[in-house]
Structures are given as structure tokens and as C-alpha cells.
Design a protein around this motif. Structure first.
Motif, mmCIF file in Angstrom:
data_model
loop_
_atom_site.group_PDB
_atom_site.id
_atom_site.type_symbol
_atom_site.label_atom_id
_atom_site.label_comp_id
_atom_site.label_asym_id
_atom_site.label_seq_id
_atom_site.Cartn_x
_atom_site.Cartn_y
_atom_site.Cartn_z
ATOM 1 N N LEU A 4 -63.535 -11.851 41.922
ATOM 2 C CA LEU A 4 -62.907 -11.474 40.670
ATOM 3 C C LEU A 4 -62.961 -9.962 40.515
ATOM 4 O O LEU A 4 -63.977 -9.335 40.794
ATOM 5 N N SER A 5 -61.885 -9.410 40.044
ATOM 6 C CA SER A 5 -61.805 -7.968 39.828
ATOM 7 C C SER A 5 -61.888 -7.675 38.338
ATOM 8 O O SER A 5 -61.245 -8.340 37.524
ATOM 9 N N ILE A 6 -62.702 -6.688 37.980
ATOM 10 C CA ILE A 6 -62.868 -6.279 36.589
ATOM 11 C C ILE A 6 -62.789 -4.756 36.513
ATOM 12 O O ILE A 6 -63.312 -4.056 37.381
ATOM 13 N N ASP A 7 -62.091 -4.264 35.509
ATOM 14 C CA ASP A 7 -62.050 -2.825 35.230
ATOM 15 C C ASP A 7 -63.176 -2.515 34.257
ATOM 16 O O ASP A 7 -63.326 -3.199 33.240
ATOM 17 N N VAL A 8 -63.974 -1.502 34.565
ATOM 18 C CA VAL A 8 -65.058 -1.083 33.676
ATOM 19 C C VAL A 8 -64.825 0.362 33.280
ATOM 20 O O VAL A 8 -64.652 1.236 34.130
ATOM 21 N N HIS A 9 -64.822 0.600 31.973
ATOM 22 C CA HIS A 9 -64.668 1.940 31.403
ATOM 23 C C HIS A 9 -66.026 2.369 30.871
ATOM 24 O O HIS A 9 -66.663 1.622 30.118
ATOM 25 N N ARG A 10 -66.467 3.581 31.259
ATOM 26 C CA ARG A 10 -67.800 4.042 30.883
ATOM 27 C C ARG A 10 -67.851 5.559 30.805
ATOM 28 O O ARG A 10 -67.002 6.255 31.339
ATOM 29 N N ASP A 11 -68.888 6.036 30.144
ATOM 30 C CA ASP A 11 -69.188 7.457 30.089
ATOM 31 C C ASP A 11 -69.876 7.857 31.393
ATOM 32 O O ASP A 11 -70.668 7.077 31.944
ATOM 33 N N ALA A 12 -69.622 9.052 31.869
ATOM 34 C CA ALA A 12 -70.177 9.511 33.143
ATOM 35 C C ALA A 12 -71.698 9.569 33.151
ATOM 36 O O ALA A 12 -72.326 9.405 34.199
ATOM 37 N N ASN A 13 -72.323 9.795 32.014
ATOM 38 C CA ASN A 13 -73.765 10.029 31.961
ATOM 39 C C ASN A 13 -74.587 8.801 31.588
ATOM 40 O O ASN A 13 -75.772 8.920 31.313
ATOM 41 N N CYS A 14 -73.988 7.634 31.580
ATOM 42 C CA CYS A 14 -74.685 6.431 31.128
ATOM 43 C C CYS A 14 -75.319 5.688 32.297
ATOM 44 O O CYS A 14 -74.609 5.148 33.150
#
Length: 145
Positions: A22-32
Motif C-alpha cells: 500500500l502506498s501512502i503520502d505523508v506530509h510533515r515538517d522537516a524538523n519533526c
């Protein structure tokens, strides 16, 4: 014989599709750091993660329809549904079986949830599903210690 061969090929094709990750897109802050740990949790559970480092996570959440009351640090998207915060991989699979939900969330950052495993502490938390009309329902309950 031809019908048997066709049935067998169809069955094998279904098995091959079921084995695809399964493919999932994850959006995050660079410093987390916990976002990276959650991504590792997904990958260790067979997900292929498309990692998107964002400058403005509030805008991403707003665009995806994540209500502020359900907000956490990172936001995933799978099959058009959002996955907000430290949702366990098993609950993402449950979400995919519920197309009436806009998404699932673990609000905040509960200790002991995937990506937040620091020490022995485990907070009780719920995975909440957001219904299209705005209501919520519990997908899973996780006890604390």
C-alpha cells in the motif's frame, strides 16, 4: 479445461494484487522526529511511504479537511482519506474498509502510540474516524498503563 485455466489465472492475479504494498503520502515538517518514527512504523508494516516535507502544515491540513480538534503533527493520505497523527498501521487498514469516512485521526501526540514510543509510558488514546457529515466515531481504543 479452458474454464479451469481462466479461473486459476484470475485467482492468481487476485493474489498478486493483494500482495502489492500500500502506498501512502505523508506530509510533515522537516524538523519533526516523531514524524520520521511514524514513517518507519508504516514502512515496517509494509507501506510504501511518499514523504513530503512541507513548509506550512496548517495549510496542508486545511486543504485535506482535517478539523483543528483532530490535529496532530503529520498528515497522511491514502485512497483519498486523511490519516492524521500517530494512527497505527492496523487502523489505516480499517479506515480503508470504511469509505464513508473522510479520514482517521489520533489527536495530539499520545505517549506509546506509533512514533511516540519513548520509555515505558503508554497513554490511553482512541483512533477517531471523521464522518462526512462532521461527526466522529471510534475506530479503535488503546488502553494506557
Amino acid at each position: 479445461m479452458r474454464l479451469l485455466t481462466l479461473t486459476l489465472l484470475t485467482a492468481l492475479s487476485g493474489l498478486a494484487q493483494a500482495a502489492e504494498p500500500l502506498s501512502i503520502d505523508v506530509h510533515r515538517d522537516a524538523n519533526c522526529g516523531c514524524c520520521k518514527a511514524w514513517i518507519e512504523h508504516l514502512q515496517s508494516n509494509g507501506f510504501v511511504v511518499n514523504d513530503h516535507v512541507e513548509d506550512d502544515m496548517s495549510a496542508v491540513k486545511q486543504r485535506l479537511g482535517v478539523p483543528p480538534r483532530l490535529s496532530s503533527c503529520h498528515t497522511g493520505v491514502i485512497d483519498g482519506q486523511f490519516v492524521e497523527g500517530h494512527v497505527p498501521a492496523a487502523d489505516i487498514l480499517k479506515l480503508r474498509q470504511q469509505p464513508d469516512l473522510l479520514g482517521a485521526a489520533v489527536p495530539g501526540m499520545p505517549a506509546g502510540s506509533p512514533g511516540m514510543e519513548y520509555g515505558d509510558r503508554r497513554d490511553a488514546y482512541q483512533v477517531l474516524g471523521l464522518q462526512r457529515e462532521g461527526g466522529e466515531r471510534v475506530i479503535s481504543d488503546y488502553p494506557g498503563n
